[in-house]
Scaffold this active site. Structure first.
Site, mmCIF file in Angstrom:
data_model
loop_
_atom_site.group_PDB
_atom_site.id
_atom_site.type_symbol
_atom_site.label_atom_id
_atom_site.label_comp_id
_atom_site.label_asym_id
_atom_site.label_seq_id
_atom_site.Cartn_x
_atom_site.Cartn_y
_atom_site.Cartn_z
ATOM 1 N N ASP A 176 11.896 -35.229 59.959
ATOM 2 C CA ASP A 176 11.068 -34.082 59.550
ATOM 3 C C ASP A 176 9.954 -33.796 60.559
ATOM 4 O O ASP A 176 9.329 -32.747 60.521
ATOM 5 C CB ASP A 176 10.474 -34.338 58.154
ATOM 6 C CG ASP A 176 9.721 -35.660 58.094
ATOM 7 O OD1 ASP A 176 10.213 -36.576 57.431
ATOM 8 O OD2 ASP A 176 8.660 -35.784 58.740
ATOM 9 N N ASP A 235 15.934 -44.533 52.223
ATOM 10 C CA ASP A 235 16.028 -45.850 51.567
ATOM 11 C C ASP A 235 17.304 -46.589 51.966
ATOM 12 O O ASP A 235 18.231 -45.986 52.506
ATOM 13 C CB ASP A 235 15.950 -45.639 50.049
ATOM 14 C CG ASP A 235 14.538 -45.255 49.633
ATOM 15 O OD1 ASP A 235 14.288 -44.061 49.398
ATOM 16 O OD2 ASP A 235 13.660 -46.148 49.627
ATOM 17 N N PRO A 265 23.273 -43.831 55.284
ATOM 18 C CA PRO A 265 23.117 -44.091 56.720
ATOM 19 C C PRO A 265 21.984 -45.057 57.046
ATOM 20 O O PRO A 265 21.997 -45.706 58.076
ATOM 21 C CB PRO A 265 22.860 -42.697 57.294
ATOM 22 C CG PRO A 265 22.443 -41.842 56.162
ATOM 23 C CD PRO A 265 23.109 -42.407 54.949
ATOM 24 N N GLN A 314 24.646 -36.899 54.871
ATOM 25 C CA GLN A 314 23.950 -37.025 53.576
ATOM 26 C C GLN A 314 23.836 -35.653 52.914
ATOM 27 O O GLN A 314 24.005 -34.619 53.561
ATOM 28 C CB GLN A 314 22.546 -37.608 53.795
ATOM 29 C CG GLN A 314 21.727 -36.906 54.865
ATOM 30 C CD GLN A 314 20.774 -37.839 55.597
ATOM 31 O OE1 GLN A 314 20.363 -38.912 55.106
ATOM 32 N NE2 GLN A 314 20.407 -37.463 56.804
ATOM 33 N N ASP A 370 11.072 -44.879 60.286
ATOM 34 C CA ASP A 370 10.708 -43.874 59.276
ATOM 35 C C ASP A 370 12.020 -43.376 58.664
ATOM 36 O O ASP A 370 12.487 -42.260 58.929
ATOM 37 C CB ASP A 370 9.951 -42.726 59.963
ATOM 38 C CG ASP A 370 9.678 -41.573 59.023
ATOM 39 O OD1 ASP A 370 9.453 -40.443 59.527
ATOM 40 O OD2 ASP A 370 9.729 -41.781 57.794
HETATM 41 N N1 SAM Z 1 9.312 -40.111 54.915
HETATM 42 C C1 SAM Z 1 10.596 -40.391 54.350
HETATM 43 C C2 SAM Z 1 10.552 -41.607 53.500
HETATM 44 O O1 SAM Z 1 9.536 -42.286 53.522
HETATM 45 O O2 SAM Z 1 11.513 -41.856 52.783
HETATM 46 C C3 SAM Z 1 11.636 -40.493 55.427
HETATM 47 C C4 SAM Z 1 11.598 -39.302 56.305
HETATM 48 S S1 SAM Z 1 12.902 -38.925 57.331
HETATM 49 C C5 SAM Z 1 13.510 -37.520 56.525
HETATM 50 C C6 SAM Z 1 14.144 -40.160 57.087
HETATM 51 C C7 SAM Z 1 15.204 -39.955 58.162
HETATM 52 O O3 SAM Z 1 15.939 -41.140 58.431
HETATM 53 C C8 SAM Z 1 16.278 -38.898 57.794
HETATM 54 O O4 SAM Z 1 16.104 -37.776 58.613
HETATM 55 C C9 SAM Z 1 17.604 -39.605 58.051
HETATM 56 O O5 SAM Z 1 18.580 -38.744 58.606
HETATM 57 C C10 SAM Z 1 17.165 -40.705 59.011
HETATM 58 N N2 SAM Z 1 18.096 -41.839 59.112
HETATM 59 C C11 SAM Z 1 18.756 -42.464 58.103
HETATM 60 N N3 SAM Z 1 19.529 -43.455 58.596
HETATM 61 C C12 SAM Z 1 19.354 -43.462 59.956
HETATM 62 C C13 SAM Z 1 19.867 -44.264 61.016
HETATM 63 N N4 SAM Z 1 20.746 -45.262 60.767
HETATM 64 N N5 SAM Z 1 19.453 -44.007 62.281
HETATM 65 C C14 SAM Z 1 18.574 -42.998 62.536
HETATM 66 N N6 SAM Z 1 18.049 -42.186 61.571
HETATM 67 C C15 SAM Z 1 18.438 -42.433 60.288
#
Ligand code: SAM
Length: 285
Positions: free
Chosen positions: A88, A161, A165, A33, A158
Site C-alpha cells: 500500500d 497474516d 502468500p 489473493q 510489512d
Molecule cells: N499493514 C498490513 C497489515 O499490517 O496487515 C499489511 C499491509 S500490505 C497490504 C501486506 C502486503 O504483503 C500485501 O500487499 C501482500 O501482497 C504482501 N505479501 C504477502 N505475502 C508476501 C510475500 N510472500 N512476499 C512479498 N509480499 C507479500
C-alpha cells in the site's frame, strides 16, 4: 464478506468487526489473493486482503509510523532498508522520511496491490513509489532474502497474516534469509498479529527467531482496526541494547530527523517494548 452495504472481517472465527460500506470501489481476485477496496463513513477508504483488514485511510499512520520509526531510530544510522510486502506504500513513505536512508528496496509479491493502492490510497504512498531512493521489486520476499547479494541495516516485514502468500514470511526459512541479508548491527521488525486473539503467532515467531538472532522481543502499537487489543510487532537483532536505548538518545535522534508524526514519539518508542504479562508468558522456547 460484503453484504448489502456492510463488510465483516473474516480473519477470526466467531468474532468480527463490521464496517458500514458507502461504496465498493474495487473488488478482484488477483493472482495471489482476494482484494477489496471500499469506502466507509467511519474510517474512510479501507482495503481487505483475503477477508482481513489491511489498512484504512484513517488509522494507517499508527502502524506505519511504529513499524518504520522504532527500528530506524533504534538503529540510528541506517542507510539501506528492505521492506517485504508493504504494497500500500505507507511503510515506504515513512521510511523515506529518514534523510539518512539512502536506498529502500521493497519486495511485494502482488503488483496489483501497488497499482490499486497508488490509485485508491494516494495518501499512503504520497509519491514514495517514484522516489529515486526507492527500488520496487515484484516477487516473493522469502525468495529475495534467500538469494539477494544486497545487505541491509534494517529489514521490515510489512506482510499480511500467516496464511496464503504470507505464510512463508513467518517461517525459519524466512528468518534465516533475513539474518543472511542483514549487515552487522542490523535490526529486523515485522507485523506479528494481535496476541490476545492470535497468541500462537507470538509464540511461533519467538521460537523460530531463536536460532538466528541473539535477541528476540516484541513491541506494541494500538491500531483501532486491527481488532483484539494491542498489535505486536516482532523485533530481532544481535544486540539487546538496541531495544533498551534511553529516551534521551531516541529523543535526540528524533529531533535531529525533524520528522512530523501523529503517533510515534520517543516516549512511545521506549514504552512500546513493555509488554503485558500474558504476552511475556507466551514467550517460551
Ligand atoms: N499493514 C498490513 C497489515 O499490517 O496487515 C499489511 C499491509 S500490505 C497490504 C501486506 C502486503 O504483503 C500485501 O500487499 C501482500 O501482497 C504482501 N505479501 C504477502 N505475502 C508476501 C510475500 N510472500 N512476499 C512479498 N509480499 C507479500
Amino acid at each position: 464478506m460484503i453484504q448489502q452495504f456492510k463488510f465483516s472481517e473474516t480473519l477470526h472465527s466467531g468474532y468480527a468487526q463490521t464496517f458500514e460500506v458507502r461504496e465498493v470501489l474495487f473488488e478482484h481476485r488477483t493472482e495471489h489473493q482476494h482484494l477489496v477496496i471500499f469506502d466507509t463513513p467511519s474510517f474512510g477508504r479501507v482495503m481487505a486482503l483475503d477477508g482481513a483488514i489491511q489498512t484504512t485511510e484513517r488509522d494507517e499512520f499508527i502502524y506505519h509510523e511504529m513499524l518504520a520509526h522504532v527500528p530506524l531510530f533504534a538503529h540510528g544510522q541506517a542507510r539501506d532498508v528492505l521492506i517485504v510486502g508493504g504494497g500500500d506504500g505507507g511503510m515506504l513513505r515513512e521510511v523515506l522520511k529518514h534523510p539518512g536512508v539512502e536506498r529502500v528496496v521493497m519486495v511485494e509479491i502482488d503488483r496489483s496491490v501497488i497499482d490499486l493502492c497508488t490509485h485508491y490510497f494516494p495518501n499512503h504512498s504520497q509519491g514514495a513509489f517514484d522516489s529515486p531512493r526507492a527500488e520496487i521489486i515484484v516477487g516473493d520476499g522469502v525468495e529475495y532474502v534467500g538469494s539477494t547479494d544486497r545487505r541491509f541495516d534494517v529489514v521490515l516485514s510489512d506482510s499480511t497474516d500467516p496464511a496464503g502468500p504470507a505464510e512463508v514470511l513467518f517461517t525459519e526459512r524466512f528468518y534465516s534469509g533475513v539474518k543472511r541479508c542483514l549487515k552487522e548491527g542490523g535490526i529486523f521488525a515485522a507485523q506479528n498479529g494481535l496476541p490476545f486473539l492470535q497468541a500462537d503467532e507470538v509464540t511461533n515467531t519467538y521460537k523460530r527467531l531463536a536460532g538466528h538472532f541473539q535477541d528476540r522481543w516484541f513491541f506494541a502499537a494500538a491500531v483501532p482496526t486491527y481488532v483484539g487489543g494491542i498489535m505486536t510487532l516482532a523485533w530481532a537483532s544481535d544486540d539487546k541494547a538496541l531495544r533498551q536505548l534511553p529516551v534521551e538518545v531516541i529523543a535526540e535522534r528524533f529531533r535531529a530527523g525533524g520528522l512530523k508524526t501523529r503517533y510515534y514519539n520517543p516516549e512511545m518508542h521506549v514504552a512500546s517494548f513493555a509488554l503485558p504479562q500474558y504476552v511475556v508468558d507466551s514467550l517460551v522456547d
